[in-house]
Structures are given as structure tokens and as C-alpha cells.
Motif scaffolding. Structure first.
Motif, PDB file in Angstrom:
ATOM      1  N   GLU A 394     -24.091 -16.661 -39.966  1.00 40.08           N
ATOM      2  CA  GLU A 394     -24.238 -16.377 -41.388  1.00 40.08           C
ATOM      3  C   GLU A 394     -24.675 -14.945 -41.653  1.00 40.08           C
ATOM      4  OE1 GLU A 394     -27.065 -19.258 -42.659  1.00 40.08           O
ATOM      5  OE2 GLU A 394     -25.642 -20.939 -42.622  1.00 40.08           O
ATOM      6  N   ARG A 395     -25.627 -14.441 -40.865  1.00 40.72           N
ATOM      7  CA  ARG A 395     -26.257 -13.166 -41.174  1.00 40.72           C
ATOM      8  C   ARG A 395     -25.627 -11.975 -40.446  1.00 40.72           C
ATOM      9  NH1 ARG A 395     -31.223 -13.284 -43.332  1.00 40.72           N
ATOM     10  NH2 ARG A 395     -30.596 -11.139 -43.868  1.00 40.72           N
ATOM     11  N   ILE A 396     -25.128 -12.187 -39.216  1.00 38.48           N
ATOM     12  CA  ILE A 396     -24.545 -11.090 -38.437  1.00 38.48           C
ATOM     13  C   ILE A 396     -23.235 -11.601 -37.816  1.00 38.48           C
ATOM     14  CG2 ILE A 396     -25.080  -9.206 -36.845  1.00 38.48           C
ATOM     15  CD1 ILE A 396     -27.984 -10.131 -36.839  1.00 38.48           C
ATOM     16  N   PRO A 397     -22.235 -11.861 -38.639  1.00 38.10           N
ATOM     17  CA  PRO A 397     -21.030 -12.551 -38.146  1.00 38.10           C
ATOM     18  C   PRO A 397     -20.212 -11.750 -37.146  1.00 38.10           C
ATOM     19  CG  PRO A 397     -20.726 -11.768 -40.408  1.00 38.10           C
ATOM     20  CD  PRO A 397     -22.177 -11.576 -40.075  1.00 38.10           C
ATOM     21  N   GLU A 398     -20.425 -10.424 -37.053  1.00 37.79           N
ATOM     22  CA  GLU A 398     -19.619  -9.637 -36.122  1.00 37.79           C
ATOM     23  C   GLU A 398     -20.089  -9.726 -34.676  1.00 37.79           C
ATOM     24  OE1 GLU A 398     -22.013  -6.511 -38.521  1.00 37.79           O
ATOM     25  OE2 GLU A 398     -21.436  -8.617 -38.699  1.00 37.79           O
ATOM     26  N   TRP A 399     -21.273 -10.254 -34.409  1.00 38.48           N
ATOM     27  CA  TRP A 399     -21.708 -10.430 -33.032  1.00 38.48           C
ATOM     28  C   TRP A 399     -20.891 -11.545 -32.378  1.00 38.48           C
ATOM     29  CZ3 TRP A 399     -27.819 -10.335 -33.116  1.00 38.48           C
ATOM     30  CH2 TRP A 399     -28.253  -9.036 -33.453  1.00 38.48           C
ATOM     31  N   ARG A 400     -20.716 -11.459 -31.070  1.00 34.78           N
ATOM     32  CA  ARG A 400     -19.887 -12.417 -30.342  1.00 34.78           C
ATOM     33  C   ARG A 400     -20.641 -12.975 -29.128  1.00 34.78           C
ATOM     34  NH1 ARG A 400     -17.801 -12.322 -34.419  1.00 34.78           N
ATOM     35  NH2 ARG A 400     -15.645 -11.770 -34.973  1.00 34.78           N
ATOM     36  N   LEU A 410     -28.937 -16.785 -24.986  1.00 36.62           N
ATOM     37  CA  LEU A 410     -27.629 -16.514 -25.562  1.00 36.62           C
ATOM     38  C   LEU A 410     -27.274 -15.069 -25.204  1.00 36.62           C
ATOM     39  CD1 LEU A 410     -25.572 -18.000 -27.430  1.00 36.62           C
ATOM     40  CD2 LEU A 410     -26.634 -16.781 -29.353  1.00 36.62           C
ATOM     41  N   TRP A 411     -26.107 -14.873 -24.588  1.00 37.08           N
ATOM     42  CA  TRP A 411     -25.646 -13.564 -24.150  1.00 37.08           C
ATOM     43  C   TRP A 411     -24.713 -13.009 -25.223  1.00 37.08           C
ATOM     44  CZ3 TRP A 411     -27.006  -9.783 -21.308  1.00 37.08           C
ATOM     45  CH2 TRP A 411     -26.128  -8.932 -20.639  1.00 37.08           C
ATOM     46  N   VAL A 412     -25.158 -11.996 -25.912  1.00 35.87           N
ATOM     47  CA  VAL A 412     -24.504 -11.534 -27.136  1.00 35.87           C
ATOM     48  C   VAL A 412     -23.903 -10.151 -26.941  1.00 35.87           C
ATOM     49  CG1 VAL A 412     -24.861 -10.960 -29.573  1.00 35.87           C
ATOM     50  CG2 VAL A 412     -26.099 -12.889 -28.552  1.00 35.87           C
ATOM     51  N   ARG A 413     -22.697  -9.968 -27.426  1.00 42.23           N
ATOM     52  CA  ARG A 413     -22.059  -8.649 -27.439  1.00 42.23           C
ATOM     53  C   ARG A 413     -22.142  -8.077 -28.843  1.00 42.23           C
ATOM     54  NH1 ARG A 413     -16.864  -6.425 -28.600  1.00 42.23           N
ATOM     55  NH2 ARG A 413     -16.394  -4.603 -27.308  1.00 42.23           N
ATOM     56  N   ILE A 414     -22.658  -6.845 -28.945  1.00 47.28           N
ATOM     57  CA  ILE A 414     -22.712  -6.184 -30.241  1.00 47.28           C
ATOM     58  C   ILE A 414     -21.480  -5.297 -30.394  1.00 47.28           C
ATOM     59  CG2 ILE A 414     -25.226  -6.277 -30.275  1.00 47.28           C
ATOM     60  CD1 ILE A 414     -25.272  -3.290 -29.633  1.00 47.28           C
ATOM     61  N   THR A 415     -21.159  -4.930 -31.609  1.00 50.10           N
ATOM     62  CA  THR A 415     -19.909  -4.225 -31.891  1.00 50.10           C
ATOM     63  C   THR A 415     -20.128  -2.809 -32.375  1.00 50.10           C
ATOM     64  OG1 THR A 415     -19.938  -5.264 -34.079  1.00 50.10           O
ATOM     65  CG2 THR A 415     -18.623  -6.333 -32.373  1.00 50.10           C
ATOM     66  N   SER A 416     -21.356  -2.313 -32.269  1.00 54.20           N
ATOM     67  CA  SER A 416     -21.628  -0.960 -32.725  1.00 54.20           C
ATOM     68  C   SER A 416     -22.789  -0.373 -31.942  1.00 54.20           C
ATOM     69  CB  SER A 416     -21.976  -0.956 -34.223  1.00 54.20           C
ATOM     70  OG  SER A 416     -22.297   0.353 -34.673  1.00 54.20           O
ATOM     71  N   GLY A 417     -22.600   0.844 -31.425  1.00 48.92           N
ATOM     72  CA  GLY A 417     -23.695   1.554 -30.789  1.00 48.92           C
ATOM     73  C   GLY A 417     -24.111   0.966 -29.453  1.00 48.92           C
TER      74      GLY A 417
END
Length: 489
Positions: A394-400, A410-417
Motif C-alpha cells: 500500500e505505502r511503497i508499491p515499487e519495492w519488490r 523479507l529480502w527487498v529490492r529497492i528501485t532507486s539509489g
């Protein structure tokens, strides 16, 4: 604004990024070279960590680790309130970045000391609050529970009733085990450290997954091991690349986490476990399987431990009660051939003479309720993971990410920086997280981070609110954008 002093330092360091190895190691070598050539003479004041990170366009964690390496080797000195400066020649010259990597725990505490206007919510530590059973059993120890405890209180290999109980856990999981094949340790971290002490000498190759548990990276690096990373996929370690590394690196030890791999949550299928056992037999290299998270399942039941499939090869198992019950109980173990247990016991005597007898007695009383505790923990963790992923969507939908079926993270990929820079931004907003590079032996995964879902649900909601605010600030600060593709770990 870049000052003349800044420009001079940039000239001295030169094209330091073009070297090989982790960023912190490259930066450390550049400083050593400059000091050896007298470009940075004794007494030269070095920039503060944050200032140097901004100047070099790297994360503060990279600078922190470089300064720690330089201090450890005597090249620089630091004093709180006075900064960091180049030391005298008589203090320098001890081994540098070719030696052990700085402890990732030290990096974590440096981050925790950063300025934050709110008490940090700790989503970087994989430690559940104590199960009720811990405190109930601790308060109700009877004299009869101490029967069999040596009068002097020492049992270097472990309290015999506890060794029997742990052996029974393995036997019930399809790995027939005798009490003599169990060494009780002070947590799984000591178990890994004892294996490092026993198997590794400086310069020996050690195959590890990438990413992997930072405590294992620390232990093997401190023992002088040369870490050979093998990528982790959706089904655990990449078997083709593992076989290639075994054939070319001639390792002294292989360290794997086949069940709810930390940090990816991957589970190695049964066929892959059989292949790993075959490789252990073929190459006659000891394999250490870390099963510390294997009890924390809330999805499909995972296959038996690697040791179930062992034939001629040596597969040593590491386990713990700290993840299921409480980190403070500090009960771990090694399962292996009796001859190896005896030798590891000798290392343990040199370390601490034996683990706490009181904790072992409490552990004995907990084991009969093991399955019931697993079921309660599974229900709690599933609920917390459900909440965390719902709020992140809901809050940060671009994380994968790939949703795990067990474990604590939870192993999360960010999309910026850069994730290190975001970790610092998150801490300023009151959340402690673990950037992916802290969990990689080769400084990879700059675009990943680990979020643990062990805190209470109210804190998870507050943490996501703070992470969303931190993400907004991180995006506003600039940095390359990445395609928001599905994570394949």
C-alpha cells in the motif's frame, strides 16, 4: 561546495574505485598507498565519515568500514570529538584489507549511534521476544532438574540430558543421531566460530552463499578465510556454480543455509539436497549446514536436513534454540561425527570451558513442548509477515520481494539509489534496517535490504509509516532509478 583541501584529497586517492574487491577495501588500500608514499603524512586530519562519503559519492557504511580497517592496522587513529588523523609510522604496517573484513555488527552499532529524532524501531535484528515458556520454566527449576549436573558445574561438551534431547530432535527429523554426536555451544554463532577455528587457516578458501548470514561472514573472515561467494536463487544456492567453485577453489569448508536461507528465505528442494550430499561425497570437503531458522515454518513443510542425505561426505549441522524461543537463552549446537565433536570440544574448552549450565537445564525443560512452541511461533510470524507485506504494497508499491514460507526476514529490492544510503535515511526516520551489502561477502546487493518482521504488529505499522517517509526523502535526494522488476533471489 568542494574546497581546495577536498580537491587535494581526491587527487591523492586517484582512481581508487577502479581496483578490485569490496568498496571499503579499495578505499582502504588507496589510503594505505597514500600514507606509504607520504602524500598523507603523520598528523594529517582526515574528513569526518559523512563528509568523506558525500565527497566520494559512496555510502557512509563504506567509509566507516574503511576507517575501521585503517584503525585496526594502525594506519590512522581516532578519538571521539577530535576526529581521525594519520598515525605515526611506528604504529602502522600491520596487515590491512587482505585480512579480516570489519565486523558488520560494528557497522550496525555505528548506524544506531546516528542522529534520530525518534526511538528507532529495530527491523534489523532477527530476534523474537522471549517465549512465555522460557520465563515460566526458569522460575520453576526444581532440585530434581539438577540431577546429573556435575558438582563443579562444568560440562564442556554439554549437559548430557540436553545432548540426548537435541539428538532426539535430529532422529525424529530423519537424521539418526547419538548424544555423543552433539556439542552444545553458546548460541549458533559460537558453533560457526568453532567450525571456523577448526577448519580454516589464513588464506584458505571458504565457499559461502551470497547473500548470507553476516555472523558467518565475520567468523570466517576473522579466521583468515578467503570467501568464495556463490549466488542464491529461488531454490537456494545455485548448484551449477557451487559445483564449479568446488572444482576450482579447493575450499576447506562450505557453509550453506538450505532452509529459510538468511536473508532470502529460499528453501532448497529435496533433489537439490541430494545433489549437495553427492558433491560433499565427491569432493570430500566438509559442508556446514546452518539450520537455525528451520523450525520457523508457516508454509509447506521443508525437506529433511542435508545430513539426512549424507553418504560418505562430511555434513556438519548447526542448530539453535535462540530463534524459536529467545536469543537470551544462548543455546546452540553442532551435530557431527563423534571424532569431530571431540576436537571441537577442545576448541570450546579454550574459549569458555562450557556453556551456562542454568541455560542448559532450562533448555531441557523446554524441549518436550518443542512442537507446540513451533506451531504458536508459526501463527504469530505468518500474521506479522501478512501485515508487513500488505502495508508495504500500500505505502511503497515499487519495492519488490519474494514472499518466504518461513524464517524471520523479507529480502527487498529497492528501485532507486543505494540501500546503504537508504538505511541511513531510514535510521534518521526512526527505523533500523540491514542493507544488502552487509550480508554479502563481496559488497554486492547495493540495491537490496533485509527487513525482519519480529516486532509487534503495532510497531510494524509504525515502522512502515516511517519507512515510507524515509523513502520519500531518499527519492527526493536523487540517485539512479532502476526498473521495478520482480525480484529473483
Amino acid at each position: 561546495m568542494i574546497t581546495a583541501t577536498d580537491r587535494r584529497l581526491l587527487q591523492i586517492l586517484g582512481d581508487w574505485m577502479q581496483n578490485d574487491g569490496p568498496l571499503y577495501s579499495r578505499l582502504t588500500r588507496a589510503f594505505v598507498s597514500a600514507i606509504e608514499q607520504s602524500d598523507l603524512p603523520p598528523g594529517t586530519k582526515l574528513p569526518a565519515e559523512r563528509s568523506l562519503a558525500d565527497l566520494l559519492s559512496v555510502s557512509r557504511a563504506t567509509v566507516t568500514q574503511a576507517y575501521e580497517s585503517l584503525r585496526d592496522a594502525g594506519w590512522v587513529q581516532s578519538r571521539q570529538g577530535s576526529g581521525t588523523w594519520v598515525g605515526s609510522p611506528s604504529q602502522a604496517g600491520r596487515p590491512t584489507p587482505a585480512g579480516p573484513r570489519p565486523l558488520s555488527a560494528g557497522t550496525f552499532f555505528n548506524r544506531m549511534m546516528d542522529t534520530s529524532s525518534q526511538p528507532p524501531i529495530n527491523m534489523s535484528m532477527a530476534a523474537l521476544s522471549g517465549a512465555d515458556e522460557i520465563f515460566a520454566e526458569g522460575n520453576s527449576i526444581q532440585l530434581s532438574d539438577l540431577l546429573g549436573v556435575p558438582s563443579h558445574g562444568y560440562a564442556p561438551l554439554g549437559f548430557q540430558p540436553l545432548r540426548r534431547g537435541i539428538a532426539a530432535l535430529y532422529t525424529n527429523a530423519g537424521v539418526p543421531t547419538l548424544p555423543e554426536e552433539i556439542l552444545v555451544t553458546t548460541g549458533a554463532q559460537q558453533a560457526i566460530s568453532l567450525l571456523a577455528c577448526h577448519y580454516i587457516q589464513r588464506g584458505d578458501a571458504v565457499i559461502v552463499e551470497s547473500p548470507t548470514y553476516s555472523g558467518a561472514i565475520d567468523a570466517f573472515s576473522r579466521a583468515g578465510g578467503r570467501l568464495i561467494p556463490v549466488p542464491v536463487g529461488v531454490d537456494g544456492v545455485r548448484l551449477d556454480l557451487l559445483a564449479e567453485a568446488l572444482a576450482t577453489a579447493r575450499p576447506r569448508l562450505v557453509y550453506l543455509m538450505p532452509t529459510f536461507q538468511n536473508p532470502t528465505g529460499a528453501v532448497m528442494p529435496e533433489d537439490a539436497r541430494k545433489e549437495v550430499a553427492r558433491l560433499a561425497d565427491q569432493y570430500q570437503v566438509p559442508f556446514a549446514e546452518d539450520n537455525t531458522l528451520s523450525d520457523l515454518t508457516f508454509g509447506t513443510k521443508p525437506p529433511p536436513p542435508l545430513a539426512h542425505y549424507a553418504r560418505g561426505g562430511t555434513i556438519v549441522s548447526v542448530g539453535s534454540m535462540s530463534k524459536l524461543y529467545w536469543a537470551g537463552i544462548r543455546i546452540g549446537w553442532v551435530r557431527g561425527p563423534e571424532s569431530l565433536i571431540t576436537r571441537l570440544g577442545q576448541h570450546k574448552v579454550a574459549a569458555d570451558l562450557g556453556s551456562s549450565m542454568v541455560s542448559q537445564v532450562v533448555a531441557c525443560r523446554l524441549l518436550p513442548n518443542h512442537e507446540a512452541v513451533k506451531a504458536r511461533r508459526a501463527e504469530m510470524l505468518r500474521s506479522r509477515l501478512d501485515l508487513l507485506t500488505k502495508l508495504l504494497h500500500e505505502r511503497i508499491p515499487e519495492w519488490r520481494w519474494q514472499r518466504p514460507e518461513g524464517g524471520l526476514s523479507l529480502w527487498v529490492r529497492i528501485t532507486s539509489g543505494d540501500a546503504n544510503a537508504f538505511a541511513e535515511q531510514a535510521l534518521r526516520h526512526g527505523v533500523a534496517i540491514t542493507p544488502g551489502s552487509d550480508l554479502a561477502p563481496d559488497d554486492a546487493f547495493q540495491d537490496h535490504m533485509r527487513l525482519n518482521y519480529v516486532v509487534e504488529e503495532a510497531l510494524i505499522e509504525a515502522a512502515v509509516d516511517r519507512l515510507a517517509a524515509a523513502w520519500k526523502a531518499h527519492r527526493a535526494s536523487g540517485g539512479p532509478q532502476r526498473e521495478a522488476v520482480e525480484v529473483k533471489v
